[in-house]
Design an enzyme around this catalytic site. Sequence first.
Site, PDB file in Angstrom:
ATOM      1  N   SER A 104       0.834  -1.196   0.000  1.00  0.00           N
ATOM      2  CA  SER A 104       0.000   0.000   0.000  1.00  0.00           C
ATOM      3  C   SER A 104       0.876   1.256   0.000  1.00  0.00           C
ATOM      4  CB  SER A 104      -0.974  -0.066   1.179  1.00  0.00           C
ATOM      5  OG  SER A 104      -2.005   0.889   1.061  1.00  0.00           O
ATOM      6  N   ASP A 154     -10.315  -3.939  -5.520  1.00  0.00           N
ATOM      7  CA  ASP A 154      -9.649  -3.067  -4.552  1.00  0.00           C
ATOM      8  C   ASP A 154     -10.212  -1.649  -4.673  1.00  0.00           C
ATOM      9  OD1 ASP A 154      -7.897  -1.531  -3.004  1.00  0.00           O
ATOM     10  OD2 ASP A 154      -6.165  -2.777  -3.515  1.00  0.00           O
ATOM     11  N   HIS A 185      -8.341  -4.774  -0.920  1.00  0.00           N
ATOM     12  CA  HIS A 185      -7.024  -4.244  -0.588  1.00  0.00           C
ATOM     13  C   HIS A 185      -6.232  -5.169   0.343  1.00  0.00           C
ATOM     14  CE1 HIS A 185      -4.307  -0.889  -0.906  1.00  0.00           C
ATOM     15  NE2 HIS A 185      -4.222  -0.729   0.412  1.00  0.00           N
TER      16      HIS A 185
END
Length: 206
Positions: A104, A154, A185
Site C-alpha cells: 500500500s 480493490d 485491498h
Amino acid sequence: MSMDAYIHKALPGSPGGPLLFVFHGTGADENQLVSLGRDLAPRATIISPRGDVSEHGAGRFFRRTGEGVYDMDDLARAADKMAGFVKAHVEAAKPSAVLGLGYSNGANILASVVFGVPSLFDACVLMHPLIPFEPEIDGTLAGRHILVTAGKRDPICPPNLTARLEAYLRADGADVTVEWHEGGHEVRPNEIEAARRFLARAAQGV
C-alpha cells in the site's frame, strides 16, 4: 544520507546474502512486515523503516491531501530521503542482491524510489500500489524485476491504475509480473506465494 535517517528495525541475515527492505502500509510501523520478510527471504538481512509522516496519528511515508491525492512535493522529498537511506545500508552491507517489498503506502514509496533511482533495487514486490500519476523514470528499468500484486475489487487501488502502472513499467524495460486475486485491498495467500517464488529467484540472481 545516514543509515539512521529513519527509525527502523534490522534483522541480520546470512553474511554476504541479500538485503531486503520492507515498507509498511498507512497506520502501521516498522514491525508490520518484518516477519513476512523473514518468511519470504530466510537468508536476507531485513531493514524495515518507519514512515516519518503522521496523518492524524497514522504513520505514512509521504503526505497526501485526500484519498489517492498525493502531495507531490512531499513525495519527491520522501523518495529522495528514502533513496539515500537505502544507499547507505547497501554501501555498508555490500549484499549479493538488493530487494524491496512494500504494501500500500509502502509500495508507493518503494515505486517512487525505483522511478528516481532505477539501479538501486535488483527486484521489488509492490503489493497493492496506487500510482495516480505518470511516472518520470530517471534512466531505464531494463534488467529490473518487479512483481505487482493487486485485488480485482480493490477500492483503494483500482485495477485500471494497476494495469496502467504495469504498462509504464514494461514500456521502460522492466521485467514485470502481475499477480491478481478476486478481493480488495487485503493481502491474500496467492500474493504471498507469488512473492516467495519471486524473491527466491531474485536472491539467486535468476
